[in-house]
Design a protein around this motif. Structure first.
Motif, PDB file in Angstrom:
ATOM      1  N   TRP A  73      47.456  38.390  -2.132  1.00  0.00           N
ATOM      2  CA  TRP A  73      46.563  38.043  -3.235  1.00  0.00           C
ATOM      3  C   TRP A  73      45.110  38.029  -2.757  1.00  0.00           C
ATOM      4  O   TRP A  73      44.225  38.582  -3.394  1.00  0.00           O
ATOM      5  CB  TRP A  73      46.948  36.681  -3.819  1.00  0.00           C
ATOM      6  CG  TRP A  73      46.130  36.324  -5.014  1.00  0.00           C
ATOM      7  CD1 TRP A  73      46.239  36.873  -6.266  1.00  0.00           C
ATOM      8  CD2 TRP A  73      45.045  35.402  -5.073  1.00  0.00           C
ATOM      9  NE1 TRP A  73      45.300  36.336  -7.095  1.00  0.00           N
ATOM     10  CE2 TRP A  73      44.543  35.428  -6.404  1.00  0.00           C
ATOM     11  CE3 TRP A  73      44.455  34.545  -4.145  1.00  0.00           C
ATOM     12  CZ2 TRP A  73      43.482  34.637  -6.809  1.00  0.00           C
ATOM     13  CZ3 TRP A  73      43.399  33.759  -4.556  1.00  0.00           C
ATOM     14  CH2 TRP A  73      42.922  33.804  -5.878  1.00  0.00           C
ATOM     15  N   LEU A  76      44.384  42.012  -1.458  1.00  0.00           N
ATOM     16  CA  LEU A  76      44.428  43.082  -2.457  1.00  0.00           C
ATOM     17  C   LEU A  76      43.890  42.636  -3.807  1.00  0.00           C
ATOM     18  O   LEU A  76      43.356  43.427  -4.566  1.00  0.00           O
ATOM     19  CB  LEU A  76      45.869  43.578  -2.631  1.00  0.00           C
ATOM     20  CG  LEU A  76      46.457  44.288  -1.416  1.00  0.00           C
ATOM     21  CD1 LEU A  76      47.917  44.601  -1.655  1.00  0.00           C
ATOM     22  CD2 LEU A  76      45.686  45.563  -1.132  1.00  0.00           C
ATOM     23  N   GLY A  77      44.045  41.351  -4.098  1.00  0.00           N
ATOM     24  CA  GLY A  77      43.623  40.873  -5.403  1.00  0.00           C
ATOM     25  C   GLY A  77      42.176  40.434  -5.413  1.00  0.00           C
ATOM     26  O   GLY A  77      41.290  41.141  -5.896  1.00  0.00           O
ATOM     27  N   LEU A  78      41.925  39.285  -4.806  1.00  0.00           N
ATOM     28  CA  LEU A  78      40.617  38.650  -4.892  1.00  0.00           C
ATOM     29  C   LEU A  78      39.512  39.494  -4.256  1.00  0.00           C
ATOM     30  O   LEU A  78      38.454  39.694  -4.853  1.00  0.00           O
ATOM     31  CB  LEU A  78      40.673  37.273  -4.225  1.00  0.00           C
ATOM     32  CG  LEU A  78      39.486  36.370  -4.548  1.00  0.00           C
ATOM     33  CD1 LEU A  78      39.483  36.020  -6.030  1.00  0.00           C
ATOM     34  CD2 LEU A  78      39.541  35.100  -3.715  1.00  0.00           C
ATOM     35  N   VAL A  80      39.294  42.676  -3.709  1.00  0.00           N
ATOM     36  CA  VAL A  80      38.982  43.883  -4.470  1.00  0.00           C
ATOM     37  C   VAL A  80      38.209  43.529  -5.740  1.00  0.00           C
ATOM     38  O   VAL A  80      37.215  44.166  -6.088  1.00  0.00           O
ATOM     39  CB  VAL A  80      40.286  44.647  -4.822  1.00  0.00           C
ATOM     40  CG1 VAL A  80      39.999  45.761  -5.813  1.00  0.00           C
ATOM     41  CG2 VAL A  80      40.933  45.197  -3.555  1.00  0.00           C
ATOM     42  N   ALA A  81      38.661  42.462  -6.412  1.00  0.00           N
ATOM     43  CA  ALA A  81      38.049  42.096  -7.686  1.00  0.00           C
ATOM     44  C   ALA A  81      36.612  41.622  -7.511  1.00  0.00           C
ATOM     45  O   ALA A  81      35.741  41.922  -8.313  1.00  0.00           O
ATOM     46  CB  ALA A  81      38.881  41.014  -8.363  1.00  0.00           C
TER      47      ALA A  81
END
Lengths: 250, 226
Positions: A73, A76-78, A80-81
């Motif tokens: 998370w 790859l999640g936070l 990237v965002a």
């Protein structure tokens, strides 16, 4: 079934370098977690309610989160965002620190609670200030009680570091998987890597058993002549277990 | 804060897939746990046996299973088994085996602790009443040990659930596998991984709550029976 360990030994130096990265990452994450965990344990005993609640929320969130979920998370999640770019190494160390600080906070808190209340009262009666009583009387005893559980968490941190391969840190698991695929010899490579993890895990638990003996001030070092060691209710009786207590904690 | 447009609609489109991915994880956890508890009992009996020929290998087995990272063991089972034997395991079966075998090392220690925690007087009393050693174990010691093993057993179940989260690395089509596919195709990593992560944390919390309930239930039974 024809096994060929020669292939593994010709890339042994690559694996040893990767192993060193594994150990550095695990130790760095754990070192930060030791400091942060101690701070969190103090926060959980704070007189201020919001501080207590925040520490409680932090500890329980990260004890419930799986390492794989967290690293995926964050990475790859936070990242990237939000466009934040941090190196894989720092991300790995940070994640290990986040998780282990929550576990260690609980260990230290239990250690402080396990110190006989009379110790603090006696210290206060002898004229020590509350801060002094904690630093000089309660904390050293709490630390000693916390030692076995701390050792178990270090063992788990070493094993957990294998999960960090998913974000591309060139540590032992990552390099082993790469070599195994390249040489088409998964069995041999994974068995050797498993042996390396086992060696690290045994070294860590031996270190903590040594510390435990050295800090056991009630008894002459290295001997169990007087009485039996105090056993906690934890599985393993509160001694450092050779290979930790949790599995897939992360 | 966000440098890209959030596509929560992609999550909504894939709710069905996410739920079935979660069900796969729960299946792997449940089967792995069952395997761990059954295998663990067998090894624990060997571990507490009088013969060193049984105790030695049982000890080596538990040390090995608890010392190797589950993440690595998963790869060893999946890719290694295919190399050294003609058996080709599906990712699902390999995941269950890896979880079950690693878990059995921990289950052995749980059973061993529980068996040793049963008052030896219970066994002696059973002998005094004329029960054979087998009967004494089955009818007197084991039922009491199982009760003691329940709380740590529930902790193992939660640990196995956390361990099951990374089975997608060998290709099990779970929530994270789906998240990766969707993210690669439509670029929505934040949305997909946030939702899958929250799903896992929700399940973990439910399971941990359930564990507390089970422990309470067993504690109550203990009081009425004694």
């Amino acid at each position: 079934m024809n096994l060929d360990f020669g292939v593994v030994f010709s890339s042994f130096d690559v694996m040893l370098r990767a192993f060193r990265i594994s150990i550095v990452v695990a130790l760095a994450g754990f070192a930060i977690a030791l400091v942060a965990g101690a701070g969190l344990a103090l926060c959980r005993r704070s007189r201020l309610r919001p501080v207590r609640l925040l520490a409680f929320a932090y500890v329980n969130f990260f004890r419930g989160a799986a390492l794989y979920v967290l690293i995926i998370w964050l990475w790859l999640g936070l990242a990237v965002a939000t466009g934040i770019r941090i190196g894989t190494l720092s991300a790995g160390i940070l994640t290990l620190a986040l998780l282990n600080s929550a576990y260690l906070a609980e260990v230290f808190r239990a250690g402080i609670d396990a110190v006989d209340g009379g110790q603090k009262e006696a210290a206060l009666a002898m004229g020590l200030a509350p801060g002094q009583a904690f630093r000089a009387v309660v904390a050293p005893q709490a630390l000693r009680i916390s030692l076995p559980a701390t050792g178990n968490h270090l063992v788990d941190a070493i094993k957990d570091s294998a999960i960090l391969s998913v974000i591309g840190i060139p540590e032992l698991m990552r390099e082993t998987a790469r070599l195994a695929q390249f040489e088409q010899r998964p069995f041999e490579f994974y068995v050797v890597a498993a042996g390396m993890y086992l060696a690290a895990v045994y070294a860590a638990s031996a270190l903590f058993r040594f510390l435990e003996r050295r800090l056991d001030l009630d008894r002459p070092a290295g001997r169990w002549s007087r009485g039996r060691p105090v056993r906690s209710t934890e599985p393993g009786g509160g001694r450092v277990q050779p290979v930790g207590t949790a599995l897939g904690r992360g | 804060m966000f440098s890209y447009r959030l596509r929560w609609d992609l999550v909504a489109d894939n709710v069905g897939g996410l739920v079935s991915g979660l069900v796969i994880l729960l299946q792997i956890t449940a089967l792995g746990f069952a395997l761990a508890m059954i295998l663990g009992l067998v090894v624990a009996v060997a571990r507490t046996a009088r013969s060193p020929l049984l105790r030695g290998p049982a000890l080596a087995y538990t040390e090995l299973m608890r010392g190797i990272p589950l993440f690595l063991f998963l790869f060893l089972v999946y890719y290694g088994a295919a190399q050294v034997s003609p058996v080709v395991l599906s990712p699902f079966v390999a995941a269950v085996l890896a979880l079950g075998l690693t878990g059995s090392g921990y289950a052995t220690e749980i059973y061993r602790g529980a068996l040793q925690a049963v008052d030896p007087g219970q066994r002696e009393a059973a002998f005094a009443m004329g029960l054979t050693p087998g009967q004494a174990f089955r009818d007197v010691v084991l039922p009491q040990a199982l009760r003691i093993a329940v709380p740590p057993g529930m902790n193992l179940l939660v640990a196995l659930l956390k361990g099951s989260t990374f089975v997608s690395v060998i290709g099990v089509a779970d929530v994270f596998y789906l998240s990766r596919i969707v993210s690669q195709r439509f670029f929505a990593p934040f949305e997909m991984y946030t939702v899958s992560g929250l799903m896992i944390i929700a399940v973990t919390l439910c399971l941990a709550g359930f564990a507390v309930l089970v422990e309470k239930r067993f504690a109550r039974g203990d009081r009425t029976s004694s």
